[in-house]
Design an enzyme around this catalytic site. Structure first.
Site, PDB file in Angstrom:
ATOM      1  N   CYS A  47      36.427  41.930  38.026  1.00 39.79           N
ATOM      2  CA  CYS A  47      35.584  43.257  37.673  1.00 39.79           C
ATOM      3  C   CYS A  47      36.081  43.055  35.870  1.00 39.79           C
ATOM      4  CB  CYS A  47      36.949  44.308  38.065  1.00 39.79           C
ATOM      5  SG  CYS A  47      36.478  45.264  39.965  1.00 39.79           S
ATOM      6  N   ALA A  57      42.717  33.943  37.852  1.00 46.96           N
ATOM      7  CA  ALA A  57      44.420  33.715  38.255  1.00 46.96           C
ATOM      8  C   ALA A  57      45.270  32.801  37.239  1.00 46.96           C
ATOM      9  CB  ALA A  57      44.099  32.814  39.187  1.00 46.96           C
ATOM     10  N   HIS A  59      32.413  41.856  45.312  1.00 42.88           N
ATOM     11  CA  HIS A  59      32.181  42.164  43.826  1.00 42.88           C
ATOM     12  C   HIS A  59      30.763  41.496  44.077  1.00 42.88           C
ATOM     13  CE1 HIS A  59      32.536  43.850  39.207  1.00 42.88           C
ATOM     14  NE2 HIS A  59      31.131  42.560  39.406  1.00 42.88           N
ATOM     15  N   HIS A  73      28.367  38.893  43.534  1.00 43.05           N
ATOM     16  CA  HIS A  73      28.398  37.617  42.271  1.00 43.05           C
ATOM     17  C   HIS A  73      28.607  36.276  43.739  1.00 43.05           C
ATOM     18  CE1 HIS A  73      31.780  36.698  45.459  1.00 43.05           C
ATOM     19  NE2 HIS A  73      31.749  35.792  45.473  1.00 43.05           N
TER      20      HIS A  73
END
Ligand SMILES: O=P(O)(O)O[C@H]1O[C@H](CO)[C@@H](O)[C@H](O)[C@H]1O
Ligand SMILES: O=P(O)(O)O[C@H]1O[C@H](CO)[C@@H](O)[C@H](O)[C@H]1O
Lengths: 351, 351
Positions: free
Chosen positions: A55, A61, A164, A166
């Protein structure tokens, strides 16, 4: 003696792109299904989840913070399968124990800032922005890497770990198996037919109409004669085009439009966000940019797993893994079902 | 310059049986998994369900009643993909639209009268009865059909629609893709090395030990150097054997024993009834019984999907379907884990 009826009688069909056969046993759809039901596709996805690393504004990470992007957004995969600098394993000691160096680059590309949207629900200019970004990455990574694989895993059923919207782009220093086979089969066809295989194929399908799902002035979507997955499709330009970056401005617009139409039909089939893996194949890049690749024709494969409903998939297991792909309805039946579906998305239809 | 470390550095490995490469990126196991969790394997299966068409005494889809069988039981698949009498589609009109006749026979084989048992929990004589029945079917169906594919889909994750312990046997008038490729690669190897590929391979693995999971006087189980699935194994006889029906009495007993040991380790890995698809490959039959098939070596492939736990599987999706198989741990790491597991089944250990 019975006359042959493809919807009733098993037969095998040849896949000229992979030089292999597939078993079509359409009568098998009559079999009741008592096996595993898939979890229904997630329906209530929040538009913005600050803990979702894809987002806008989220922390990934590696500690990096995503910008507040408003269109597409590309970043390095935080857990790449291919890295640019892996050392060489050195010479192999025996022909049965061969290894080689593999170098590459793995990117993630978000299609849109919202998590609760998918390609068929995006506007045509928004889809066009995705296509433009694909072209950019093809040029950038293709300048050094021999193969740039753009692919989208959509839906948890296809191992997609994030809702999401992608896709991913994995570039490699080597030509992977699938494109290596497609390179060879297209090369052989070009030699004997003096025409690129998929240009010839598109022309024949466009005349025949039986396997067409959607078409426009520049593009064609068919359930290929040799489709393996129940509702597999092949997206091909009408013109001879080697790579994504060779598409004209018009062809990019008409691609955005045909993608929206195809993916809307897919979602409408079982009134669910349709899971699939898709990806682009075009002429190799890197060193191969200098070679004659006239035998290549750009195309995208869509491999969706669903067979009977939103929760009943086709399993490619025992017989398929050990012997040969097998399908339970004919490509013509699949094409007809998709073709007859409305081009207004079921989520928008009632408004 | 870094030294190459297979567990840390991605590389590609060659699969000589399929003439293709696979991408090994072992460092990728470090990635956290937030994707789909599989349903845990069913644990409370009733021993005898009179409505299950695979149980002794049950009525099948076609109205037939199963006998009160006490060992193995074979019957015709009620929804066969291959039937003996399908008409011929006739000559193909164009090289891009090729089809051919496919004839065959599909059987289902129950391993045991109880639904709540699996191969690793069966006794060695009971497993031996399964092997004897496999041999019988190979001889019977192989007398006319060119290929007899014995395969087991185990677990709902592998599309298995019935928990009762069983396998399937699909015989066909044609040589399917996978054995066709294995026939070609073994033939090529035999020509250039004057030794059957898998006899040579077994010898080298048996000396090297690194990839061995279990072995006995007649058999060897390894995670092959080119394994695609995380815990994939290859089961091979030490002696040069063309087909299941060529095994000696001793070799059938030691096969029952090594199958029990391998499958016990599989179940012990994540303390779950381990899902997989497995199948036998040996020299072709039918007309091919008359040919010289010295290049062939009998073997079984086990393809289990689990990667990290009883509920986290490896997905062969986007990159794998469109580019190349990719694995997240080395075959040596997988072999070591399996090798170090106890040979007493976790369900029996506490008694
Ligand atoms: O025949 P079954 O076990 O019901 O069906 C399973 O195995 C078959 C052979 O691998 C596959 O074609 C099916 O997709 C799968 O669900
Ligand atoms: O990178 P992701 O989406 O987390 O992972 C998914 O796609 C990859 C590429 O096809 C596969 O190797 C993984 O098994 C799958 O889960």
């Amino acid at each position: 003696k019975q006359t042959f009826e493809p919807n009733e009688h098993q037969h095998i069909r040849y896949n000229p792109l992979r030089d292999e056969w597939i078993l079509v046993s359409a009568h098998r759809m009559k079999r009741p299904w008592k096996g595993q039901l898939e979890k229904p596709t997630e329906v209530n996805i929040t538009r913005h989840d600050p803990t979702n690393p894809l987002c806008p504004g989220a922390t990934r990470a590696n500690g990096e913070v995503n910008p507040e992007y408003e269109s597409t957004y590309v970043f390095d995969n935080d857990f790449p399968s291919l890295q640019p600098d892996a050392p060489d394993p050195g010479p192999s000691k025996h022909p049965l124990f061969q290894s080689k160096a593999a170098r590459g680059d793995c990117k993630v590309m978000c299609f849109h800032p919202h998590s609760d949207i998918t390609l068929p629900l995006m506007s045509i200019p928004e889809i066009r922005a995705v296509i433009d970004k694909w072209v950019e990455l093809m040029v950038e990574l293709g300048s050094t890497y021999q193969w740039v694989q753009i692919f989208e895993n959509k839906g948890a059923m296809m191992g997609c770990s994030n809702p999401h919207p992608h896709c991913q782009v994995w570039a490699s220093s080597f030509l992977p198996n699938e494109p290596r086979i497609a390179d060879q089969t297209q090369r052989d066809h070009y030699k004997s037919h003096k025409m690129p295989m998929l240009v010839e194929y598109a022309k024949l399908e466009s005349q025949n109409k039986e396997r067409i799902v959607v078409e426009n002035e520049d593009w064609l979507v068919v359930v290929p004669y040799w489709a393996m997955w129940p509702f597999q499709t092949l997206l091909i330009p009408r013109r001879h085009v080697l790579r994504l970056q060779d598409l004209s401005d018009n062809e990019r617009d008409s691609l955005a439009s045909i993608m929206k139409r195809l993916l809307t039909k897919y979602d409408n089939l079982f009134e669910v966000s349709f899971p699939y893996s898709m990806g682009w194949h075009g002429a190799p890049t890197g060193q191969s940019l200098l070679d004659d690749n006239s035998h290549w024709q750009l195309h995208a494969h869509y491999y969706p797993p669903l067979l009977r409903s939103a929760t009943i998939r086709k399993f490619m297991v025992g017989y398929e893994l050990l012997a040969q792909a097998q399908r339970d309805l004919t490509p013509e039946q699949a094409a007809e079902r998709l073709r007859n579906l409305p081009e207004i998305h079921y989520k928008l239809g009632q408004n």
